[in-house]
Design a protein around this motif. Structure first.
Motif, PDB file in Angstrom:
ATOM      1  N   ALA A   1       0.843  -1.205   0.000  1.00  0.00           N
ATOM      2  CA  ALA A   1       0.000   0.000   0.000  1.00  0.00           C
ATOM      3  C   ALA A   1       0.877   1.254   0.000  1.00  0.00           C
ATOM      4  CB  ALA A   1      -0.934  -0.011   1.203  1.00  0.00           C
ATOM      5  N   ALA A   2       1.878   1.264   0.861  1.00  0.00           N
ATOM      6  CA  ALA A   2       2.771   2.425   0.935  1.00  0.00           C
ATOM      7  C   ALA A   2       3.526   2.617  -0.378  1.00  0.00           C
ATOM      8  CB  ALA A   2       3.746   2.258   2.100  1.00  0.00           C
ATOM      9  N   GLU A   3       4.048   1.528  -0.938  1.00  0.00           N
ATOM     10  CA  GLU A   3       4.804   1.608  -2.190  1.00  0.00           C
ATOM     11  C   GLU A   3       3.923   2.098  -3.337  1.00  0.00           C
ATOM     12  OE1 GLU A   3       7.913   1.304  -4.967  1.00  0.00           O
ATOM     13  OE2 GLU A   3       8.040   1.199  -2.780  1.00  0.00           O
ATOM     14  N   ALA A   4       2.664   1.671  -3.350  1.00  0.00           N
ATOM     15  CA  ALA A   4       1.732   2.058  -4.414  1.00  0.00           C
ATOM     16  C   ALA A   4       1.102   3.425  -4.170  1.00  0.00           C
ATOM     17  CB  ALA A   4       0.641   0.997  -4.562  1.00  0.00           C
ATOM     18  N   GLY A   5       1.270   3.959  -2.949  1.00  0.00           N
ATOM     19  CA  GLY A   5       0.672   5.255  -2.621  1.00  0.00           C
ATOM     20  C   GLY A   5      -0.836   5.194  -2.473  1.00  0.00           C
ATOM     21  N   VAL A   6      -1.326   4.062  -1.949  1.00  0.00           N
ATOM     22  CA  VAL A   6      -2.767   3.888  -1.748  1.00  0.00           C
ATOM     23  C   VAL A   6      -3.024   3.470  -0.301  1.00  0.00           C
ATOM     24  CG1 VAL A   6      -3.148   3.250  -4.170  1.00  0.00           C
ATOM     25  CG2 VAL A   6      -2.786   1.456  -2.470  1.00  0.00           C
ATOM     26  N   SER A   7      -4.292   3.418   0.060  1.00  0.00           N
ATOM     27  CA  SER A   7      -4.643   3.028   1.425  1.00  0.00           C
ATOM     28  C   SER A   7      -4.540   1.518   1.595  1.00  0.00           C
ATOM     29  CB  SER A   7      -6.067   3.469   1.745  1.00  0.00           C
ATOM     30  OG  SER A   7      -6.992   2.682   1.010  1.00  0.00           O
ATOM     31  N   MET A   8      -4.353   1.122   2.821  1.00  0.00           N
ATOM     32  CA  MET A   8      -4.341  -0.303   3.165  1.00  0.00           C
ATOM     33  C   MET A   8      -5.675  -0.946   2.774  1.00  0.00           C
ATOM     34  SD  MET A   8      -2.657  -2.737   4.653  1.00  0.00           S
ATOM     35  CE  MET A   8      -2.833  -4.124   5.730  1.00  0.00           C
ATOM     36  N   GLY A   9      -6.757  -0.203   2.952  1.00  0.00           N
ATOM     37  CA  GLY A   9      -8.086  -0.712   2.589  1.00  0.00           C
ATOM     38  C   GLY A   9      -8.201  -1.073   1.121  1.00  0.00           C
ATOM     39  N   ARG A  10      -7.561  -0.283   0.252  1.00  0.00           N
ATOM     40  CA  ARG A  10      -7.615  -0.585  -1.183  1.00  0.00           C
ATOM     41  C   ARG A  10      -6.910  -1.909  -1.466  1.00  0.00           C
ATOM     42  NH1 ARG A  10      -6.250   3.559  -5.834  1.00  0.00           N
ATOM     43  NH2 ARG A  10      -8.224   4.360  -5.067  1.00  0.00           N
ATOM     44  N   VAL A  11      -5.757  -2.126  -0.845  1.00  0.00           N
ATOM     45  CA  VAL A  11      -5.039  -3.379  -1.049  1.00  0.00           C
ATOM     46  C   VAL A  11      -5.891  -4.543  -0.550  1.00  0.00           C
ATOM     47  CG1 VAL A  11      -2.960  -4.697  -0.495  1.00  0.00           C
ATOM     48  CG2 VAL A  11      -2.788  -2.236  -0.905  1.00  0.00           C
ATOM     49  N   GLN A  12      -6.486  -4.398   0.627  1.00  0.00           N
ATOM     50  CA  GLN A  12      -7.321  -5.458   1.196  1.00  0.00           C
ATOM     51  C   GLN A  12      -8.575  -5.695   0.377  1.00  0.00           C
ATOM     52  OE1 GLN A  12      -7.512  -3.695   5.123  1.00  0.00           O
ATOM     53  NE2 GLN A  12      -6.294  -5.392   5.962  1.00  0.00           N
ATOM     54  N   HIS A  13      -9.042  -4.679  -0.331  1.00  0.00           N
ATOM     55  CA  HIS A  13     -10.206  -4.841  -1.202  1.00  0.00           C
ATOM     56  C   HIS A  13      -9.904  -5.828  -2.332  1.00  0.00           C
ATOM     57  CE1 HIS A  13     -13.748  -3.817  -3.581  1.00  0.00           C
ATOM     58  NE2 HIS A  13     -12.946  -3.645  -4.619  1.00  0.00           N
ATOM     59  N   TYR A  14      -8.653  -5.800  -2.819  1.00  0.00           N
ATOM     60  CA  TYR A  14      -8.281  -6.640  -3.948  1.00  0.00           C
ATOM     61  C   TYR A  14      -7.624  -7.959  -3.546  1.00  0.00           C
ATOM     62  CZ  TYR A  14      -9.496  -2.757  -6.930  1.00  0.00           C
ATOM     63  OH  TYR A  14     -10.191  -1.770  -7.572  1.00  0.00           O
ATOM     64  N   PHE A  15      -7.010  -8.002  -2.372  1.00  0.00           N
ATOM     65  CA  PHE A  15      -6.291  -9.202  -1.955  1.00  0.00           C
ATOM     66  C   PHE A  15      -6.597  -9.514  -0.494  1.00  0.00           C
ATOM     67  CE2 PHE A  15      -3.683  -7.124  -5.221  1.00  0.00           C
ATOM     68  CZ  PHE A  15      -3.718  -8.116  -6.189  1.00  0.00           C
ATOM     69  N   ALA A  16      -7.021 -10.738  -0.238  1.00  0.00           N
ATOM     70  CA  ALA A  16      -7.375 -11.151   1.125  1.00  0.00           C
ATOM     71  C   ALA A  16      -6.149 -11.433   1.981  1.00  0.00           C
ATOM     72  CB  ALA A  16      -8.265 -12.384   1.083  1.00  0.00           C
ATOM     73  N   SER A  17      -5.038 -11.791   1.331  1.00  0.00           N
ATOM     74  CA  SER A  17      -3.839 -12.152   2.097  1.00  0.00           C
ATOM     75  C   SER A  17      -2.595 -11.869   1.266  1.00  0.00           C
ATOM     76  CB  SER A  17      -3.872 -13.642   2.459  1.00  0.00           C
ATOM     77  OG  SER A  17      -3.709 -14.427   1.284  1.00  0.00           O
ATOM     78  N   LYS A  18      -1.467 -11.946   1.926  1.00  0.00           N
ATOM     79  CA  LYS A  18      -0.188 -11.774   1.249  1.00  0.00           C
ATOM     80  C   LYS A  18      -0.009 -12.841   0.170  1.00  0.00           C
ATOM     81  CE  LYS A  18       4.797 -11.773   2.173  1.00  0.00           C
ATOM     82  NZ  LYS A  18       5.838 -11.661   3.206  1.00  0.00           N
ATOM     83  N   ASP A  19      -0.355 -14.078   0.493  1.00  0.00           N
ATOM     84  CA  ASP A  19      -0.191 -15.147  -0.495  1.00  0.00           C
ATOM     85  C   ASP A  19      -1.091 -14.946  -1.709  1.00  0.00           C
ATOM     86  OD1 ASP A  19       1.919 -16.456   0.673  1.00  0.00           O
ATOM     87  OD2 ASP A  19       0.693 -17.971   1.667  1.00  0.00           O
ATOM     88  N   ASP A  20      -2.306 -14.429  -1.517  1.00  0.00           N
ATOM     89  CA  ASP A  20      -3.172 -14.115  -2.662  1.00  0.00           C
ATOM     90  C   ASP A  20      -2.514 -13.070  -3.554  1.00  0.00           C
ATOM     91  OD1 ASP A  20      -5.168 -15.825  -1.783  1.00  0.00           O
ATOM     92  OD2 ASP A  20      -6.424 -14.235  -0.952  1.00  0.00           O
ATOM     93  N   MET A  21      -1.960 -12.062  -2.914  1.00  0.00           N
ATOM     94  CA  MET A  21      -1.300 -10.982  -3.645  1.00  0.00           C
ATOM     95  C   MET A  21      -0.056 -11.514  -4.364  1.00  0.00           C
ATOM     96  SD  MET A  21      -0.215  -7.263  -2.098  1.00  0.00           S
ATOM     97  CE  MET A  21       0.768  -8.012  -0.811  1.00  0.00           C
ATOM     98  N   LEU A  22       0.734 -12.350  -3.692  1.00  0.00           N
ATOM     99  CA  LEU A  22       1.922 -12.934  -4.310  1.00  0.00           C
ATOM    100  C   LEU A  22       1.554 -13.800  -5.512  1.00  0.00           C
ATOM    101  CD1 LEU A  22       3.924 -13.964  -1.119  1.00  0.00           C
ATOM    102  CD2 LEU A  22       4.519 -12.140  -2.718  1.00  0.00           C
TER     103      LEU A  22
END
Length: 192
Positions: free
Chosen positions: A36-57
């Motif tokens: 989220a910090a690297e992308a310049g977005v909120s943590m909520g936005r990341v969680q909206h698209y990915f439920a977990s770190k492994d999903d995102m990976l």
């Protein structure tokens, strides 16, 4: 009228932020919060698209593979033969430009994560098997029925050759031109 959101584009932007983190600081530096910090977005936005770190990976790994394939296809204009396709796939693995270098570093980082994540290990294994099968089919098409050539084993050798050279290029141990020359040398020997 509400603005139309391109969800695929947003997921891709998050994956790109993950790639930057993983290729410079390793997979362990990747978290939903750090992305989220690297992308310049909120943590909520990341969680909206990915439920977990492994999903995102997992998504980031799939997208990286898709983009590598797109770069290779873009270089293969017309109706290339199996020899040319083999060379393009292998040189993509050498990390010769910024995008393919980031992909190479990402792959190295994912190897570390695969040791502790069965899901990532399975995805990587599936991807490797798919690549091996593709390269084996190209080798078979290029050499025909020539005796003494096992396309499956040659595909495994080709992957290890390019992967090893890519790591050497990334570490500054091998000049990129020398890495390409080594790939070309082996392909000439293999394909006759």
């Amino acid at each position: 009228m509400p603005r139309q959101v391109d969800h695929d584009q947003r997921r891709a932007e998050l994956a790109e932020a993950l790639w930057r983190l993983a290729s410079t600081r390793g997979i362990e530096a990747v978290s939903l919060r750090e992305v989220a910090a690297e992308a310049g977005v909120s943590m909520g936005r990341v969680q909206h698209y990915f439920a977990s770190k492994d999903d995102m990976l997992a998504f980031a790994l799939e997208l990286a593979n898709e983009r590598a394939g797109a770069r290779i296809r873009a270089r293969l204009a017309g109706d290339p033969g199996p020899e040319r396709i083999l060379r393009e796939v292998l040189t993509e693995m050498l990390g010769l430009n910024a995008e393919s270098r980031q992909f190479l570093l990402l792959g190295i980082a994912f190897l570390n994560r695969a040791i502790t994540s069965e899901a990532i290990a399975t995805r990587m294994s599936d991807g490797d098997a798919e690549l091996r099968g593709f390269l084996a089919s190209l080798v078979a098409a290029a050499v025909g029925e020539r005796r003494g050539v096992d396309p499956e084993r040659e595909a495994r050798i080709l992957i290890q050759l390019a992967a090893g050279l890519g790591v050497e290029v990334a570490l500054g141990q091998t000049d990129p031109d020398e890495a390409v020359a080594t790939v070309d040398y082996y392909l000439r020997r293999l394909l006759g």
